[in-house]
Scaffold this motif. Structure first.
Motif, PDB file in Angstrom:
ATOM      1  N   HIS A   1       0.853  -1.034  -0.099  1.00  0.00           N
ATOM      2  CA  HIS A   1       0.035   0.078  -0.090  1.00  0.00           C
ATOM      3  C   HIS A   1       0.942   1.327  -0.058  1.00  0.00           C
ATOM      4  N   ASP A   2       0.282   2.475  -0.207  1.00  0.00           N
ATOM      5  CA  ASP A   2       1.038   3.824  -0.134  1.00  0.00           C
ATOM      6  C   ASP A   2       2.010   3.697   0.979  1.00  0.00           C
ATOM      7  N   GLY A   3       3.076   3.820   1.141  1.00  0.00           N
ATOM      8  CA  GLY A   3       3.868   3.912   2.367  1.00  0.00           C
ATOM      9  C   GLY A   3       4.653   2.750   2.845  1.00  0.00           C
TER      10      GLY A   3
ATOM     11  N   LEU B   1       5.122  -4.475  -8.612  1.00  0.00           N
ATOM     12  CA  LEU B   1       5.154  -2.790  -8.319  1.00  0.00           C
ATOM     13  C   LEU B   1       6.095  -2.283  -9.128  1.00  0.00           C
TER      14      LEU B   1
ATOM     15  N   ASP C   1       6.937   3.687  -9.214  1.00  0.00           N
ATOM     16  CA  ASP C   1       6.318   3.768  -7.873  1.00  0.00           C
ATOM     17  C   ASP C   1       6.867   3.522  -6.458  1.00  0.00           C
ATOM     18  N   THR C   2       8.149   3.440  -6.518  1.00  0.00           N
ATOM     19  CA  THR C   2       9.111   3.001  -5.345  1.00  0.00           C
ATOM     20  C   THR C   2      10.022   4.095  -5.210  1.00  0.00           C
TER      21      THR C   2
ATOM     22  N   THR D   1      10.458   1.447  -0.542  1.00  0.00           N
ATOM     23  CA  THR D   1       9.170   1.886  -0.114  1.00  0.00           C
ATOM     24  C   THR D   1       8.056   1.979  -1.312  1.00  0.00           C
ATOM     25  N   ALA D   2       6.888   1.754  -1.055  1.00  0.00           N
ATOM     26  CA  ALA D   2       5.778   1.773  -2.363  1.00  0.00           C
ATOM     27  C   ALA D   2       5.253   3.063  -2.137  1.00  0.00           C
ATOM     28  N   HIS D   3       4.758   3.566  -3.289  1.00  0.00           N
ATOM     29  CA  HIS D   3       3.963   4.908  -3.251  1.00  0.00           C
ATOM     30  C   HIS D   3       2.688   4.586  -3.830  1.00  0.00           C
ATOM     31  N   ALA D   4       2.403   3.229  -4.049  1.00  0.00           N
ATOM     32  CA  ALA D   4       0.962   2.849  -4.580  1.00  0.00           C
ATOM     33  C   ALA D   4       0.691   1.580  -4.210  1.00  0.00           C
ATOM     34  N   SER D   5      -0.499   1.196  -4.316  1.00  0.00           N
ATOM     35  CA  SER D   5      -1.115  -0.296  -3.861  1.00  0.00           C
ATOM     36  C   SER D   5      -1.072  -0.908  -5.276  1.00  0.00           C
TER      37      SER D   5
END
Ligand code: AMP
Ligand code: MG
Length: 395
Positions: free
Chosen positions: A62-64, A104, A108-109, A117-121
């Motif tokens: 998920h984001d974060g 991912l 988006d990272t 770190t993910a910035h999207a789901s």
């Protein structure tokens, strides 16, 4: 005198594709496949990523979210197992590792050391190309009679097909006759003309995959013509240009007869090209083309090429005509299906419009220079108005 359709049917009657041979794919371009070609493998052969990024478990992202990076997977490389809270760096085309169910994408990272770190789901299956979603092993990728075009070759190569069965290339023997013929480059001589049919007919034949042997021009002499014809009968197709009419110096028909070639027809209701002769000896197809350059072109395109296509096993052997329309009124002459030398220009709607050149005639090679092909005015059609739909033979 035969109509074109009837005459073509007589030419094609009984032609069998030549015996097949197995050839590697790179040598098969433009040839015709003789037997079904099947995919050797699934495509994709395994689940693989469509993106550069991280192979992850969708439920972890998920984001974060911060994931631990356990390794790097390149296309063609090994594999790993992705556990809870983990991610494997992955490059486009690499196999999806055990445990992962989504990608991912790298955009988006943010990566720091061994953490990403993910910035999207992501949802399950995102950016994954599934095994066999395109092709299944055993699927038919080409049918007998299909031409091996570049797209088809790509499909076969990707599916693990390395060789294909194709009818062998047809052999064509081409003889031009006429005591008046000068080879290209020779100085002009009184009463002589430059020979152009061999160049043009050769090019038309080669475009359909024939192996052409050409004999030197034969003077209008019975014995010389007969000897050339006898030699040419070794081929799958023999073409003799010129000398097929009834003048005292036309020796082609008597030479065919002396060599045991059986006449199927002589003369077709077309213009130019009326004195076209066709016969057979055994399996050899024999064409006598009138010598006028336009007649030779029309005869080759409308009769010889369909025969060649049939020998090479092609499903569609018909001349490659396209629909177009007349730019100005025109019609058949002499009640024969008339091939009008034309400039072909696309209309606003993309349809080709034929503009017949001012000069028309079987010897008008100058007019050919400003043309793109022929508009066909069928015999019996009377005068056709501007805008009438016609078949076009593009060259
Ligand atoms: P023929 O069919 O022999 O009566 O020839 C018809 C016309 O075509 C004559 O004017 C010939 O000179 C001309 N012709 C014959 N063969 C060729 C050739 N190979 N190239 C150009 N013109 C030719
Ligand atoms: Mg002649």
């Amino acid at each position: 005198m035969k109509d074109y359709d009837e005459a073509l049917a007589l030419v094609l009657d009984g032609i069998e594709p030549l015996a097949p041979e197995s050839v590697p794919l790179p040598a098969a371009e433009g040839r015709v496949i003789a037997a079904e070609a099947h995919a050797a493998i699934d495509l994709p052969p395994f689940d693989r990523t469509a993106m550069d990024g991280f192979a992850v478990r969708a439920q972890d992202v998920h984001d974060g979210a911060v994931l631990h990076v356990i390794g790097d997977l390149a296309a063609g490389g090994g594999t790993l197992t992705v556990g809870p809270g983990e991610a494997a760096r992955i490059s486009t085309g690499a196999a999806i590792p055990e445990g992962a169910d989504a990608i991912l994408k790298v955009e988006d990272t943010t990566v720091e050391g061994a953490s990403v770190t993910a910035h999207a789901s992501v949802r399950e299956g995102l950016h994954i190309r599934l095994r066999a979603e395109d092709v299944r092993a055993g699927d038919v990728l080409a049918h007998p009679g299909d031409v091996l075009t570049i797209p088809r070759l790509s499909a076969l190569a990707s599916a693990g097909v390395a060789t294909v069965s194709v009818p062998r290339a047809a052999t064509v023997s081409l003889i031009v006759t006429g005591s008046e013929l000068l080879p290209p480059g020779a100085p002009p001589e009184p009463g002589k003309i430059y020979e152009s049919n061999s160049l043009v007919v050769n090019a038309l034949l080669r475009a359909v995959g024939a192996t052409v042997t050409q004999q030197p021009p034969i003077p209008d002499d019975f014995e010389a013509t007969k000897a050339a014809v006898e030699a040419g009968l070794e081929s799958d197709i023999l073409i003799v240009s010129g000398g097929v009419s009834v003048g005292p110096h036309d020796h082609v028909k008597p030479a065919f007869e002396a060599c045991g070639v059986e006449e199927v027809f002589w003369r077709v209701r077309i213009k130019p090209g009326k004195p076209l002769w066709f016969g057979r000896r055994g399996k050899t197809l024999v064409f006598g083309l009138p010598g006028n350059p336009l007649s030779a072109i029309v005869g080759t395109a409308m009769f010889v090429l369909p025969a060649l296509r049939s020998l090479r096993g092609e499903a569609n052997v018909q001349p490659r005509l396209v629909k177009g329309r007349l730019g100005e009124p025109a019609g058949p002459s002499d009640n024969r299906t008339t091939f009008l030398i034309s400039k072909l220009l696309p209309d606003a709607d993309g349809v080709l419009v034929a503009w017949p050149t001012e000069r028309q005639g079987s010897h008008m090679t100058g007019a050919l220079g400003e043309s793109d092909g022929f508009a066909i005015a069928p015999h019996g059609s009377g005068s056709l108005p501007a805008g009438a739909e016609v078949d076009l033979l593009r060259l």
